[in-house]
Scaffold this active site. Structure first.
Site, mmCIF file in Angstrom:
data_model
loop_
_atom_site.group_PDB
_atom_site.id
_atom_site.type_symbol
_atom_site.label_atom_id
_atom_site.label_comp_id
_atom_site.label_asym_id
_atom_site.label_seq_id
_atom_site.Cartn_x
_atom_site.Cartn_y
_atom_site.Cartn_z
ATOM 1 N N SER A 193 0.856 -1.190 0.000
ATOM 2 C CA SER A 193 0.000 0.000 0.000
ATOM 3 C C SER A 193 0.886 1.232 0.000
ATOM 4 O O SER A 193 2.064 1.168 0.399
ATOM 5 C CB SER A 193 -0.861 0.007 1.265
ATOM 6 N N TYR A 206 -2.303 -1.149 10.627
ATOM 7 C CA TYR A 206 -2.387 -1.480 9.201
ATOM 8 C C TYR A 206 -1.130 -1.038 8.461
ATOM 9 O O TYR A 206 -0.524 -1.809 7.709
ATOM 10 C CB TYR A 206 -3.623 -0.805 8.610
HETATM 11 P P1 NAD Z 1 -11.855 -5.678 -0.033
HETATM 12 O O1 NAD Z 1 -12.557 -5.515 1.250
HETATM 13 O O2 NAD Z 1 -12.675 -5.831 -1.232
HETATM 14 O O3 NAD Z 1 -10.849 -6.895 0.039
HETATM 15 C C1 NAD Z 1 -10.257 -7.353 1.236
HETATM 16 C C2 NAD Z 1 -10.560 -8.819 1.345
HETATM 17 O O4 NAD Z 1 -9.758 -9.369 2.404
HETATM 18 C C3 NAD Z 1 -11.983 -9.151 1.720
HETATM 19 O O5 NAD Z 1 -12.814 -9.275 0.589
HETATM 20 C C4 NAD Z 1 -11.834 -10.484 2.442
HETATM 21 O O6 NAD Z 1 -12.158 -11.552 1.571
HETATM 22 C C5 NAD Z 1 -10.356 -10.578 2.753
HETATM 23 N N1 NAD Z 1 -10.135 -10.870 4.154
HETATM 24 C C6 NAD Z 1 -10.088 -10.010 5.197
HETATM 25 N N2 NAD Z 1 -9.878 -10.691 6.347
HETATM 26 C C7 NAD Z 1 -9.769 -12.002 6.002
HETATM 27 C C8 NAD Z 1 -9.543 -13.198 6.740
HETATM 28 N N3 NAD Z 1 -9.349 -13.184 8.068
HETATM 29 N N4 NAD Z 1 -9.526 -14.370 6.064
HETATM 30 C C9 NAD Z 1 -9.728 -14.398 4.728
HETATM 31 N N5 NAD Z 1 -9.931 -13.299 3.985
HETATM 32 C C10 NAD Z 1 -9.943 -12.120 4.622
HETATM 33 O O7 NAD Z 1 -10.902 -4.406 -0.171
HETATM 34 P P2 NAD Z 1 -9.662 -4.101 -1.138
HETATM 35 O O8 NAD Z 1 -9.424 -2.660 -1.004
HETATM 36 O O9 NAD Z 1 -9.850 -4.692 -2.464
HETATM 37 O O10 NAD Z 1 -8.456 -4.811 -0.396
HETATM 38 C C11 NAD Z 1 -7.581 -5.694 -1.041
HETATM 39 C C12 NAD Z 1 -6.151 -5.406 -0.626
HETATM 40 O O11 NAD Z 1 -5.763 -4.151 -1.125
HETATM 41 C C13 NAD Z 1 -5.911 -5.384 0.879
HETATM 42 O O12 NAD Z 1 -4.718 -6.069 1.173
HETATM 43 C C14 NAD Z 1 -5.745 -3.914 1.161
HETATM 44 O O13 NAD Z 1 -4.925 -3.692 2.271
HETATM 45 C C15 NAD Z 1 -5.081 -3.470 -0.121
HETATM 46 N N6 NAD Z 1 -5.147 -2.031 -0.354
HETATM 47 C C16 NAD Z 1 -6.344 -1.416 -0.530
HETATM 48 C C17 NAD Z 1 -6.382 -0.055 -0.731
HETATM 49 C C18 NAD Z 1 -7.672 0.683 -0.911
HETATM 50 O O14 NAD Z 1 -7.663 1.911 -0.878
HETATM 51 N N7 NAD Z 1 -8.791 0.013 -1.127
HETATM 52 C C19 NAD Z 1 -5.189 0.674 -0.770
HETATM 53 C C20 NAD Z 1 -3.983 0.012 -0.599
HETATM 54 C C21 NAD Z 1 -3.974 -1.348 -0.382
#
Ligand code: NAD
Ligand code: MG
Length: 301
Positions: A193, A206
């Site tokens: 991230s 985080y």
């Molecule tokens: P999202 O909520 O769609 O995806 C996160 C997923 O993590 C969930 O759908 C869930 O299936 C999974 N998850 C969480 N806890 C879990 C557990 N205990 N066991 C199994 N699965 C679990 O949101 P997203 O933004 O697509 O996130 C995906 C990745 O992108 C994450 O690692 C997040 O940190 C990273 N990210 C997101 C952003 C943003 O702004 N959305 C920015 C930087 C990084």
């Protein structure tokens, strides 16, 4: 609604390609459902066009039900990969939609829901994915936990532990199980991230995990290149996913989410997926141990 009439190759102004703030105030219980977001994120459902860049590959994707993981799953299927999807059991409604889209491409979609905080589950997930796919060529670690807390005093040990388990330990357990099963040419892609480098005051735990993911990616890459396996990470900036309105941001930040970037809008999951495809495919054969930003213009160091 996101603009969906162009494929990912049509020339457009990136500033106006997707919705800009302000967004409606909204909130859900974590982990939340994509289908309840306003506006709904674009995962490339109507836009991603594949060219067989991952033909015949066997991929395990965590967090594949929603957000970035869903966009990666759709793109991988359109590039010819068969996919095992991991997500939490409570997210079945989101997962069902992704499975339908993968199967519409004539690819296999095997659902393996479960909690990645459990070491035994992580090991079994990799073993079963390998067995049912008939191999394992790509591991994409997308699952993540993000819960904003305004003060360190409000960050409980339980939350700190759960964020570490989900974002760091699971990554370790999944990679540990996968590496011995992977052939030369296989790839691992982790999800860091911009928080790895520019942490927000509200995301102590985080941001710490995301910095750890960068170091883990670089160290593992040096280790497993001996086996012909490459490891890279994608570091998104603000992306319009359900992670954010389900506790990832303080509620008052949602209406202007992404508005502070040079592009003045959040990215969409569909804008992250092509990088995962590149890093998974043989086209990136000389790239390992790297971290690539998808940040709307906020540079990584
Ligand atoms: P999202 O909520 O769609 O995806 C996160 C997923 O993590 C969930 O759908 C869930 O299936 C999974 N998850 C969480 N806890 C879990 C557990 N205990 N066991 C199994 N699965 C679990 O949101 P997203 O933004 O697509 O996130 C995906 C990745 O992108 C994450 O690692 C997040 O940190 C990273 N990210 C997101 C952003 C943003 O702004 N959305 C920015 C930087 C990084
Ligand atoms: Mg989800």
């Amino acid at each position: 609604m996101p603009t969906k009439k162009h494929d990912q190759f049509s020339m457009q102004n990136p500033l106006t390609q997707y919705p800009q703030p302000p967004f409606p105030a909204q909130g859900q219980e974590a982990p939340g459902l994509d289908s309840r977001m306003k506006p709904e994120p674009d995962h490339g459902e109507d836009t991603y066009k594949g060219f067989g860049r991952l033909a015949g590959r066997k991929a395990l994707i965590t967090g594949a039900d929603s957000g970035i993981g869903r966009a990666v799953a759709i793109a991988f299927a359109r590039e010819g990969a068969d996919i095992v999807l991991n997500y939490l059991p409570i997210e079945q409604a989101d997962a069902r939609e992704v499975i339908k889209l993968i199967e519409a491409e004539g690819r296999r979609a095997i659902a393996m829901p479960g909690d990645l905080k459990d070491e035994r589950f992580c090991k079994d997930l990799v073993d079963k994915a390998h067995e049912q796919l008939g191999g394992l060529d790509i591991l994409v670690n997308v699952a993540g936990k993000q819960v904003a807390r305004k003060e360190v005093a409000h960050l409980t040990s339980e939350q700190f532990d759960a964020t570490m388990k989900t974002n760091v330990y699971a990554l370790f357990w999944l990679c540990q199980a996968a590496v011995p099963l992977m052939p030369a040419g296989a790839t691992i892609i982790n999800t860091a991230s911009i928080q790895s480098y520019q942490p927000s005051a509200t995301l102590l735990d985080y941001a710490t995990t995301k910095a750890a993911i960068v170091a883990f990616t670089k160290a593992l890459a040096k280790q497993v290149i001996e086996r012909g396996i490459r490891v890279n990470a994608v570091a998104p900036g603000p992306i319009w996913t359900v992670l954010q309105p389900s506790g990832g941001q303080p509620a008052e930040k949602i209406p202007n989410f992404g508005g502070q970037t040079p592009m003045k809008r959040p990215g969409q999951p569909a804008e992250c997926a092509p990088l995962y495809v590149l890093l998974a495919s043989q086209e990136s054969s000389y790239i390992t141990g790297e971290v690539f930003g998808v940040t709307g213009g906020n540079p990584l160091p």
